[in-house]
Design a protein around this motif. Structure first.
Motif, PDB file in Angstrom:
ATOM      1  N   ASP A 244       0.858  -1.186   0.000  1.00  0.00           N
ATOM      2  CA  ASP A 244       0.000   0.000   0.000  1.00  0.00           C
ATOM      3  C   ASP A 244       0.896   1.238   0.000  1.00  0.00           C
ATOM      4  OD1 ASP A 244      -2.364   1.414  -0.066  1.00  0.00           O
ATOM      5  OD2 ASP A 244      -2.689   1.327   2.097  1.00  0.00           O
ATOM      6  N   GLY A 245       1.751   1.300  -1.030  1.00  0.00           N
ATOM      7  CA  GLY A 245       2.761   2.345  -1.109  1.00  0.00           C
ATOM      8  C   GLY A 245       2.210   3.657  -1.630  1.00  0.00           C
ATOM      9  N   THR A 246       1.475   4.350  -0.794  1.00  0.00           N
ATOM     10  CA  THR A 246       0.970   5.668  -1.154  1.00  0.00           C
ATOM     11  C   THR A 246       2.142   6.629  -1.350  1.00  0.00           C
ATOM     12  OG1 THR A 246       0.823   6.354   1.148  1.00  0.00           O
ATOM     13  CG2 THR A 246      -1.116   5.266   0.194  1.00  0.00           C
ATOM     14  N   ALA A 247       1.873   7.805  -1.879  1.00  0.00           N
ATOM     15  CA  ALA A 247       2.931   8.797  -2.090  1.00  0.00           C
ATOM     16  C   ALA A 247       3.622   9.135  -0.770  1.00  0.00           C
ATOM     17  CB  ALA A 247       2.352  10.054  -2.729  1.00  0.00           C
ATOM     18  N   GLU A 248       2.841   9.221   0.307  1.00  0.00           N
ATOM     19  CA  GLU A 248       3.419   9.548   1.617  1.00  0.00           C
ATOM     20  C   GLU A 248       4.319   8.423   2.110  1.00  0.00           C
ATOM     21  OE1 GLU A 248      -0.206  11.783   0.811  1.00  0.00           O
ATOM     22  OE2 GLU A 248       0.176   9.621   0.885  1.00  0.00           O
ATOM     23  N   VAL A 249       3.888   7.187   1.911  1.00  0.00           N
ATOM     24  CA  VAL A 249       4.696   6.035   2.315  1.00  0.00           C
ATOM     25  C   VAL A 249       5.962   5.952   1.469  1.00  0.00           C
ATOM     26  CG1 VAL A 249       4.760   3.515   2.378  1.00  0.00           C
ATOM     27  CG2 VAL A 249       2.762   4.729   3.255  1.00  0.00           C
ATOM     28  N   GLN A 250       5.841   6.218   0.178  1.00  0.00           N
ATOM     29  CA  GLN A 250       7.014   6.193  -0.703  1.00  0.00           C
ATOM     30  C   GLN A 250       8.039   7.238  -0.279  1.00  0.00           C
ATOM     31  OE1 GLN A 250       5.701   6.618  -4.745  1.00  0.00           O
ATOM     32  NE2 GLN A 250       5.138   4.472  -4.948  1.00  0.00           N
ATOM     33  N   ALA A 251       7.568   8.402   0.152  1.00  0.00           N
ATOM     34  CA  ALA A 251       8.488   9.445   0.600  1.00  0.00           C
ATOM     35  C   ALA A 251       9.271   8.985   1.830  1.00  0.00           C
ATOM     36  CB  ALA A 251       7.710  10.721   0.915  1.00  0.00           C
ATOM     37  N   VAL A 252       8.598   8.298   2.743  1.00  0.00           N
ATOM     38  CA  VAL A 252       9.283   7.743   3.914  1.00  0.00           C
ATOM     39  C   VAL A 252      10.316   6.705   3.476  1.00  0.00           C
ATOM     40  CG1 VAL A 252       8.990   6.347   5.991  1.00  0.00           C
ATOM     41  CG2 VAL A 252       7.362   8.173   5.483  1.00  0.00           C
ATOM     42  N   GLU A 253       9.927   5.851   2.547  1.00  0.00           N
ATOM     43  CA  GLU A 253      10.836   4.799   2.099  1.00  0.00           C
ATOM     44  C   GLU A 253      12.087   5.376   1.445  1.00  0.00           C
ATOM     45  OE1 GLU A 253      10.522   0.424  -0.008  1.00  0.00           O
ATOM     46  OE2 GLU A 253       9.083   1.972  -0.599  1.00  0.00           O
ATOM     47  N   GLU A 254      11.919   6.428   0.651  1.00  0.00           N
ATOM     48  CA  GLU A 254      13.082   7.059   0.013  1.00  0.00           C
ATOM     49  C   GLU A 254      14.033   7.639   1.046  1.00  0.00           C
ATOM     50  OE1 GLU A 254      12.587   9.064  -4.004  1.00  0.00           O
ATOM     51  OE2 GLU A 254      10.551   9.189  -3.219  1.00  0.00           O
ATOM     52  N   GLU A 255      13.484   8.298   2.049  1.00  0.00           N
ATOM     53  CA  GLU A 255      14.337   8.859   3.094  1.00  0.00           C
ATOM     54  C   GLU A 255      14.972   7.765   3.934  1.00  0.00           C
ATOM     55  OE1 GLU A 255      14.046  12.026   6.862  1.00  0.00           O
ATOM     56  OE2 GLU A 255      12.416  11.884   5.391  1.00  0.00           O
ATOM     57  N   LEU A 256      14.266   6.690   4.112  1.00  0.00           N
ATOM     58  CA  LEU A 256      14.715   5.609   4.983  1.00  0.00           C
ATOM     59  C   LEU A 256      15.797   4.740   4.351  1.00  0.00           C
ATOM     60  CD1 LEU A 256      14.172   4.133   7.668  1.00  0.00           C
ATOM     61  CD2 LEU A 256      12.382   2.845   6.490  1.00  0.00           C
ATOM     62  N   ALA A 257      15.757   4.580   3.025  1.00  0.00           N
ATOM     63  CA  ALA A 257      16.640   3.608   2.359  1.00  0.00           C
ATOM     64  C   ALA A 257      18.111   3.783   2.736  1.00  0.00           C
ATOM     65  CB  ALA A 257      16.442   3.683   0.845  1.00  0.00           C
ATOM     66  N   PRO A 258      18.714   4.968   2.596  1.00  0.00           N
ATOM     67  CA  PRO A 258      20.132   5.087   2.973  1.00  0.00           C
ATOM     68  C   PRO A 258      20.365   4.945   4.474  1.00  0.00           C
ATOM     69  CG  PRO A 258      19.218   7.232   2.371  1.00  0.00           C
ATOM     70  CD  PRO A 258      18.183   6.211   2.019  1.00  0.00           C
ATOM     71  N   LEU A 259      19.368   5.308   5.280  1.00  0.00           N
ATOM     72  CA  LEU A 259      19.524   5.173   6.731  1.00  0.00           C
ATOM     73  C   LEU A 259      19.578   3.700   7.132  1.00  0.00           C
ATOM     74  CD1 LEU A 259      16.953   7.881   7.934  1.00  0.00           C
ATOM     75  CD2 LEU A 259      19.425   8.142   7.573  1.00  0.00           C
ATOM     76  N   MET A 260      18.703   2.886   6.546  1.00  0.00           N
ATOM     77  CA  MET A 260      18.716   1.449   6.823  1.00  0.00           C
ATOM     78  C   MET A 260      20.046   0.835   6.387  1.00  0.00           C
ATOM     79  SD  MET A 260      16.057   0.006   8.326  1.00  0.00           S
ATOM     80  CE  MET A 260      15.940  -1.678   7.709  1.00  0.00           C
ATOM     81  N   SER A 261      20.506   1.233   5.205  1.00  0.00           N
ATOM     82  CA  SER A 261      21.769   0.703   4.698  1.00  0.00           C
ATOM     83  C   SER A 261      22.932   1.069   5.619  1.00  0.00           C
ATOM     84  CB  SER A 261      22.016   1.238   3.283  1.00  0.00           C
ATOM     85  OG  SER A 261      23.268   0.808   2.792  1.00  0.00           O
ATOM     86  N   ALA A 262      22.977   2.320   6.025  1.00  0.00           N
ATOM     87  CA  ALA A 262      24.067   2.771   6.891  1.00  0.00           C
ATOM     88  C   ALA A 262      24.043   2.063   8.238  1.00  0.00           C
ATOM     89  CB  ALA A 262      23.976   4.285   7.094  1.00  0.00           C
ATOM     90  N   HIS A 263      22.853   1.883   8.786  1.00  0.00           N
ATOM     91  CA  HIS A 263      22.740   1.204  10.077  1.00  0.00           C
ATOM     92  C   HIS A 263      23.198  -0.254   9.963  1.00  0.00           C
ATOM     93  CE1 HIS A 263      21.207   0.117  14.023  1.00  0.00           C
ATOM     94  NE2 HIS A 263      20.635  -0.942  13.460  1.00  0.00           N
ATOM     95  N   GLY A 264      22.742  -0.926   8.906  1.00  0.00           N
ATOM     96  CA  GLY A 264      23.152  -2.316   8.712  1.00  0.00           C
ATOM     97  C   GLY A 264      24.657  -2.447   8.557  1.00  0.00           C
ATOM     98  N   ASP A 265      25.250  -1.537   7.795  1.00  0.00           N
ATOM     99  CA  ASP A 265      26.701  -1.581   7.604  1.00  0.00           C
ATOM    100  C   ASP A 265      27.448  -1.288   8.897  1.00  0.00           C
ATOM    101  OD1 ASP A 265      26.644  -2.281   4.960  1.00  0.00           O
ATOM    102  OD2 ASP A 265      26.913  -0.249   4.187  1.00  0.00           O
ATOM    103  N   ALA A 266      26.932  -0.361   9.697  1.00  0.00           N
ATOM    104  CA  ALA A 266      27.605  -0.006  10.942  1.00  0.00           C
ATOM    105  C   ALA A 266      27.754  -1.219  11.861  1.00  0.00           C
ATOM    106  CB  ALA A 266      26.835   1.106  11.653  1.00  0.00           C
ATOM    107  N   ILE A 267      26.807  -2.132  11.788  1.00  0.00           N
ATOM    108  CA  ILE A 267      26.874  -3.339  12.612  1.00  0.00           C
ATOM    109  C   ILE A 267      27.662  -4.433  11.900  1.00  0.00           C
ATOM    110  CG2 ILE A 267      25.491  -5.211  13.614  1.00  0.00           C
ATOM    111  CD1 ILE A 267      23.322  -3.085  14.156  1.00  0.00           C
TER     112      ILE A 267
END
Length: 683
Positions: free
Chosen positions: A85-108
């Motif tokens: 249910d990827g509404t425009a608002e949800v997609q905006a969160v996902e775009e902002e989140l993508a590099p943050l998730m990647s960075a967090h995973g790499d940090a560990i």
């Protein structure tokens, strides 16, 4: 506010089985919850590495498994919604989140102090008194961190982190572009006559889709994720078929804001750079080093072995189609294949697959087919929970009990297509089972069936019936996996093994005791006639040249892109020309048999988890076909056989080597002959 009082993601859910309280969750809750969860896990990992005690299995590996529970809960809750249910608002969160998730995973994953502790436990493994799952956890964690680059120096780790963050953004962009272009390219028809050949329910769904887009009185046919479309088999208007296939193949190539060519080229280049940094010749080599296949060469050998007879069979099928098309004065093109295939099927087997839909009413297929087969094999009891709410009004929630009445978990079904849902069909886990965390499984199946107008029954195609069984096979894997450690929970197995349980489950649709139970006319209740069942069985290998060729073509394109070195991937690549050369290389360059996915809408590999891994469906099918033979040899769909399959394979989850689990179940390695016979590739 980010406190647990105002953000339902930060407090334990009051619902059964830890089902997220979707009715209370708003889009603005997600990012604050993720930031809290990142900080919580970072603190948990810092506590592990700050210890002065020598590394042990308990204070390092078990502590690492206990970490990240909040992040796991928030992420599974969010990504379930963003895909379905990827509404425009949800997609905006996902775009902002993508590099943050990647960075967090790499940090560990790249934490030097953590890696040193894991390495110390791994080096002492033979002196530790660990059970099999615990020992395997040490081996897997060490291997995964090593392959991820934990042994690199600081400068290399920084470069790797930068690459991973950029890739996470690009794959999210690819998915967003594809969803937007798929919606824009939905084909609009002005007159029902243009859709001659569709059933009343299909026409109703097209009218409903038009109404939802403000196009009252017209008809909209939405696109499927793959190249073809179910309606191509029945549309009598050749121009309508051409428009539908042309729209499908145009996705991501139109030079507009949703064009995916530059995005996928950059994804390929950065994946090649990352592989080189990790010491591999290509992304495919890096990925396959930790799969059951082991190497790109092993995959290429299998694909080439199958491509030659598949292409030959497709050419023979094409000749049979052309003989009928000659009567209509046309030369067969790609948009004609499915339509004339049904004519040949009718001629050879007196079988009209489109006419079978009245026997495949969705609710009956679900309850008397999918659920009933699971009851017969595993003793499951599945009942709907109308008191529990999913993430969208269309989502239904079911509770699953074992044969002895004990609670197993929840199953959610999201059947219908909508503009905010990505294409295709998939399963994911909202909660995974773990003894360590004390959690039980909650799994969801997503399909993209066209929703008819209110009051009209949902009648499935045979392909949609197959998909429903297939995805429930994944769901069973997620429900049955019984492990201690979260790292191994659910379907967390090697990518080229994960399709195996689902492909086995879809085989039951034609078994007499299953088919007779669910394939009943939605108006009369009459079973599917016995002679039709016989003809279905007789035609099982029909059109397998086409089906195998289109699949192998996509698998080869995946391997071709991800087999590039850094230098090769850094050149200016024409996407269409690259695809054409790759298909010619393996002999699958028949323009009448297009690849199942072209690069610009190949979500599996450019925005999903199948990069360099799309081959895994056919790789797993070797195991699947051999398993079905075992069931036939041992009395069929009995509880005893089901329990053996559950305990020795599905229940293992990722807690052991998958091929060892298969040998334990089968008594030997899988043999390829059953697959060759199933797909008509023995000649």
């Amino acid at each position: 506010m980010t406190d647990a009082v105002t953000n339902p993601l930060l407090a334990p859910t009051p619902l059964p089985y830890d089902l997220p309280p979707y009715g209370s969750i708003r889009v603005e809750h997600y990012l604050p919850a993720f930031h809290e969860a990142f900080a919580a896990q970072r603190a948990e990992v810092d506590a592990i590495t700050a210890q002065t005690e020598a590394p042990t299995f308990e204070n390092t590996l078990v502590a690492l498994e206990r970490s990240g529970a909040l992040l796991d809960r928030v992420a599974r809750t969010f990504y379930t919604v963003s895909s379905a249910d990827g509404t425009a608002e949800v997609q905006a969160v996902e775009e902002e989140l993508a590099p943050l998730m990647s960075a967090h995973g790499d940090a560990i994953q790249l934490d030097a102090a953590l890696y040193a502790r894991v390495t110390a436990v791994h080096d002492a493994l033979d002196s530790l008194d660990l059970d099999a799952e615990s020992r395997y956890l040490v081996e897997r964690r060490y291997r995964e961190m090593s392959l991820a680059g934990a042994g690199l120096d600081d400068a290399q780790k920084q470069k790797l982190t930068d690459l991973n963050q950029r890739l996470s953004t690009l794959t999210t962009t690819f998915e967003k572009n594809l969803l937007a272009d798929t919606n824009e390219l939905a084909v609009v028809f002005d007159d029902a006559a243009e859709l001659d050949g569709l059933s009343e329910g299909e026409l109703s769904a097209a009218a409903q889709a038009a109404t939802e887009r403000g196009l009252d009185g017209r008809y909209v046919v939405t696109l499927t994720l793959y190249t073809g479309h179910p309606y191509l088999a029945s549309l009598t208007n050749r121009e309508s078929r051409r428009r539908l296939l042309e729209a499908s193949r145009a996705r991501g190539t139109r030079g507009n804001a949703h064009d995916n060519r530059a995005t996928l080229r950059e994804i390929v280049r950065l994946r090649a750079e990352r592989a080189a940094l990790l010491g591999y010749s290509s992304h495919a080599a890096a990925v396959l080093a930790d799969q059951t296949a082991g190497s790109p060469e092993a995959v290429h050998d299998l694909l080439r072995r199958l491509a030659v007879p598949a292409a030959a069979n497709a050419r023979a099928e094409q000749a049979a189609l052309q003989r009928i098309a000659d009567g209509d004065g046309i030369r067969i093109e790609a948009h004609d294949w499915a339509f004339y295939t049904e004519k040949v099927r009718a001629e050879q087997y007196d079988l009209d697959r489109a006419a079978l839909r009245p026997w495949f009413e969705a609710e009956r297929v679900l309850r008397d087919g999918v659920f009933s087969a699971a009851e017969q094999l595993y003793g499951l009891r599945i009942s709907e929970r109308h008191d529990l709410q999913g993430y969208h009004p269309d989502v239904r929630v079911f509770e699953v009990h074992n044969a002895d009445g004990s609670e197993l978990g929840l199953f959610l079904l999201d059947l219908y297509t909508r503009d905010s849902k990505r294409g295709g069909a998939w399963m994911n886990s909202i909660v995974t089972q773990s003894r360590l965390r004390g959690t039980a499984p909650v799994v969801v199946n997503n399909l993209n069936v066209n929703k008819p107008a209110p009051g009209t029954p949902t009648l499935l195609t045979l392909d949609e019936v197959t998909t429903l069984f297939h995805e429930f096979g994944h769901a069973l894997h997620g429900l049955f996996a019984t492990v201690t450690y979260p790292h191994f929970a659910g379907t967390a197995v090697h990518r080229d093994f994960v399709e195996f349980p689902s492909q086995v489950n879809e085989m039951w649709i034609f078994w007499p005791e299953i088919l007779a139970h669910y394939a009943r006319h939605h108006e009369t209740g009459e079973p599917l006639p016995a002679d039709v069942v016989e003809r279905l069985h007789a035609s099982e290998a029909f059109n397998q040249g086409f089906a195998t060729s289109e699949y192998l073509a996509a698998s080869w394109i995946d391997q071709a892109w991800h087999g590039l070195s850094v230098d090769e991937a850094s050149r200016e690549i024409d996407v269409a020309a690259f695809e054409a050369a790759a298909l010619a290389d393996i002999g699958l360059d028949n323009p009448v048999v297009p690849t199942r996915y072209a690069s610009t809408y190949f979500a599996h590999v450019f925005s999903g988890g199948y990069s360099a891994g799309y081959y895994s469906y056919i790789w797993s099918e070797v195991l699947d076909a051999d398993t079905v033979e075992w069931f036939r040899e041992n009395g069929g769909l009995t509880r005893e056989n089901g329990d053996r399959f559950r305990q020795r394979l599905l229940g293992v989850g990722g807690s052991g080597d998958p091929l060892e689990a298969y040998r334990d179940f089968r008594g030997r390695d899988a043999e390829i002959q059953p697959l060759l016979e199933r797909r008509g590739l023995t000649v």
